[in-house]
Scaffold this motif. Structure first.
Motif, short mmCIF file in Angstrom:
data_model
loop_
_atom_site.label_atom_id
_atom_site.label_comp_id
_atom_site.label_asym_id
_atom_site.label_seq_id
_atom_site.Cartn_x
_atom_site.Cartn_y
_atom_site.Cartn_z
N PHE A 423 0.83 -1.20 0.00
CA PHE A 423 0.00 0.00 0.00
C PHE A 423 0.87 1.25 0.00
CE2 PHE A 423 -2.49 3.34 1.98
CZ PHE A 423 -3.75 3.20 1.40
N ASN A 424 1.86 1.31 0.88
CA ASN A 424 2.69 2.52 0.98
C ASN A 424 3.45 2.80 -0.31
OD1 ASN A 424 1.89 3.15 3.55
ND2 ASN A 424 3.63 2.17 4.56
N ALA A 425 3.98 1.72 -0.95
CA ALA A 425 4.76 1.92 -2.17
C ALA A 425 3.92 2.49 -3.29
CB ALA A 425 5.39 0.59 -2.60
N LEU A 426 2.67 2.04 -3.38
CA LEU A 426 1.81 2.47 -4.48
C LEU A 426 1.16 3.83 -4.20
CD1 LEU A 426 0.19 -0.95 -5.36
CD2 LEU A 426 1.68 0.39 -6.84
N VAL A 427 0.78 4.08 -2.97
CA VAL A 427 0.15 5.35 -2.65
C VAL A 427 1.18 6.48 -2.61
CG1 VAL A 427 -1.07 6.62 -0.82
CG2 VAL A 427 -1.81 4.32 -1.47
N GLY A 428 2.40 6.13 -2.23
CA GLY A 428 3.43 7.15 -2.13
C GLY A 428 3.38 7.85 -0.78
N GLU A 429 4.26 8.83 -0.65
CA GLU A 429 4.33 9.54 0.62
C GLU A 429 3.05 10.32 0.87
OE1 GLU A 429 7.13 12.82 2.96
OE2 GLU A 429 7.50 12.33 0.84
#
Length: 624
Positions: A423-429
């Motif tokens: 999730f974090n990698a795809l949504v980004g910061e």
């Protein structure tokens, strides 16, 4: 009368008829012999007299060339020859080299008539002390004539010296061509052709005339030229001039097509790196190699690489259940890395190109995995295999914004077989520069304001689609307390997923042989968020109802002062929630009924108090 008797002896000198013929037969030969002998004696005497007369003279009939020397003494013949042969003095030879000419007599070239030797040869005819042979030679000369060739004396060293003197005037050394670069100026020396007179060959031509006593001639001097091969000199010079005709500019663009640079190689830099090499070919000709040392540019070009590298971006798609085709919603882009070697080659070519001196950077491109032309069939996407819907009624506008932004970052994503979804990698910061806004977040044991409030509703919804779809959950973190949004419209507790970057993520693995296409939708009229997973059915999943144990009542309501509020105002910033232990079991089967996974999601919720913010001095502050 009687006569006296006559004598019978004939008279001594009286010939009878029968004696006369025989006598003459004897007399005639004798007479002839005697006459012949007398004639021979006469001839012998004459020959002896003839030979005696010519004992110190040349026999008649002997000639030297056109001069008759027969009957002359050797000294007389020599004088006659000297007078009749002015060849050496009068014969003139002209030696020519283009417009230049040198004239010399045969005498100047070492030619002279040897009259004494020639006369000696003429006198030798009939004077060999062999009477018979001498007589025959003398007779032959008398009757047939004998011609003697004049003996010419030729001193080759004299002619060679004369020709060597001419050679000294003609010969010139070779000056080799050369190129040089003085600053930004091209210096060209085309050289000089070497010329050497071939004295032996010219001498051979001359002697061909002398031996045949030619009365003068024009003789071409044999010149050997050491040619200077300057055919490629101007070509090389022009190549250098082109190289120094102006700077060479390197350009690039970023992923969006915006110009980067430019980076310039100045004329002075180019001039300092040029070098010229003369190459002698096997046939003796020469050529010139003009090149530039590109090693000096290599580090400079290489230093540009970090700013030019771009990762490939996969396309994003929606699946049309009717046509069973993919629709591109975000086009793919290829990744790229700077190709230093090819960029240097382009620079080198541009240096020697008068018209093309602006050079684009060369890249190696990496194609995305999921390009714009890929088909659903290639990915194994055939139908809906899982979905999940959550609701956000009562959410602030900021919370709605964050839900929409986070959901859009996952819309159209394709997860390959065996690949892990992060999730974090795809949504980004989660930051304001990435379009997120401030909202309520759970931090430090309570609900507070922070950027990204509401994002956990998105992670919770995708978790539920993955969990109920049978996919392997590899990381899931629960909230500290039960969040009312996640249980709206009858949704069970215990199936939420908390996100806190960068420590907490939600991840699952595509543990099927088919790709997964994730679609997200926001339904504003229903205050709903939906995730849909498209793939090829691979699992049959059973999810039990949530088992809720160890329920703890919510904590008493808390009040906190807020200087921005007016007396009587109250703003709820946190909501009461019971504490509990919640477990949700699932069983994942193959389509043939074989059990593949038997696992669960467990959550421990803390009891939570409702919290209100009120104006300073509010009586409720003392009760909390």
């Amino acid at each position: 009368m009687t006569t006296a008797p006559q004598s019978t002896m004939p008279p001594p000198y009286m010939e009878t008829e029968s004696d006369g013929l025989g006598a003459w037969l004897i007399r005639v030969p004798l007479l002839m012999f005697g006459g012949g002998l007398l004639l021979a004696l006469l001839i012998f005497a004459s020959v002896m007299a003839y030979q005696s007369y010519h004992s110190d003279r040349i026999y008649p009939g002997v000639r030297v060339g056109a001069v008759t020397v027969g009957g002359l003494s050797p000294s007389e013949a020599q004088a006659a020859l000297d007078a009749a042969f002015p060849y050496a003095e009068e014969t003139v030879f002209t030696f020519r080299d283009g417009e230049r000419a040198w004239q010399m007599s045969a005498a100047d070239l070492g030619v002279a008539l040897d009259a004494e030797a020639t006369v000696s040869q003429a006198f030798a005819i009939g004077h060999h002390q062999n009477p018979v042979n001498d007589l025959a030679q003398a007779a032959n000369a008398w009757f047939n004539g004998v011609s003697i060739s004049p003996i010419i004396i030729y001193d080759q060293s004299v002619a060679q010296a004369k020709l060597a003197a001419i050679s000294a005037e003609i010969d010139q050394g070779v000056q080799m061509p050369s190129l040089a670069i003085n600053g930004t100026e091209v210096l060209v020396n085309e050289g000089q052709t070497g010329r050497v007179m071939d004295v032996p060959a010219t001498l051979a031509n001359l002697e061909a005339y002398l031996t045949s006593l030619q009365t003068g001639a024009e003789i071409d001097l044999v010149i050997r030229e050491a040619a200077v091969d300057a055919a490629h000199l101007q070509e090389a010079a022009e190549k250098i001039r082109i190289a120094l005709s102006g700077p060479v500019i390197l350009t690039a663009t970023d992923e969006a097509g915006n110009a980067l640079g430019p980076w310039t190689a100045s004329v002075e830099q180019i001039a300092s790196l040029l070098h010229v090499e003369q190459v002698i070919e096997a046939d003796g000709t020469s050529s010139y190699v003009v090149d530039i040392d590109m090693n000096a540019f290599e580090s400079s070009v290489g230093s540009l690489a970090p700013g030019l590298i771009a990762a490939p971006h996969d396309g994003r798609f929606h699946f049309d259940p009717v046509s069973r085709q993919l629709e591109v919603i975000q086009r793919s882009t290829s990744g790229r890395e700077l190709n230093v070697a090819q960029t240097l080659t382009r620079l080198q070519e541009a240096v020697f190109d008068a018209d093309y001196r602006v050079v684009p950077v060369a890249f190696d491109y990496t194609l995305p995995r999921f390009h714009n032309q890929i088909t659903a069939a290639e990915l194994g996407i055939t139908e809906l295999v899982s979905e999940s819907t959550s609701y956000f009624m009562g959410s602030s506008q900021n919370r709605r914004t964050n839900i929409a932004v986070a959901a859009s970052r996952l819309d159209g994503v394709v997860i390959a077989p065996g690949e892990e979804f992060s999730f974090n990698a795809l949504v980004g910061e989660i930051a304001e520069e990435n379009s997120f806004v401030e909202g309520k977040v759970i931090f430090g044991g309570r609900t507070t304001s922070g950027v990204g409030g509401g994002v956990c509703q998105v992670s919770t919804t995708v978790f539920r689609a993955a969990f109920t779809g049978g996919f392997a959950i590899t990381e899931r973190n629960s909230h500290g307390y039960r969040v009312g949004y996640y249980e709206l419209n009858g949704q069970p507790p215990g199936l939420d997923a908390a996100i806190w970057q960068p420590e907490r993520d939600f991840k699952f693995q595509n543990n099927t042989p088919y790709h997964i296409l994730i679609e997200t939708s926001i339904f504003p009229d229903q205050d709903a968020l939906q995730f849909r997973f498209y793939s090829t059915p691979y699992f049959r999943v059973e999810v039990d109802d949530a088992i809720v144990k160890n329920i703890e009542p919510a904590k008493p309501t808390l009040y906190e002062a807020n200087n921005d509020l007016q007396p009587g105002q109250a703003v709820q910033v946190d909501y009461a929630a019971e504490g509990a232990d919640v477990t949700v079991y699932r069983r994942v089967y193959t389509l043939d009924g074989e059990l593949m996974m038997d696992d669960y999601a467990y959550t421990h919720y803390l009891p939570w108090a409702a919290i209100y913010e009120v104006a300073p001095g509010d009586s409720r502050l003392n009760s909390s």
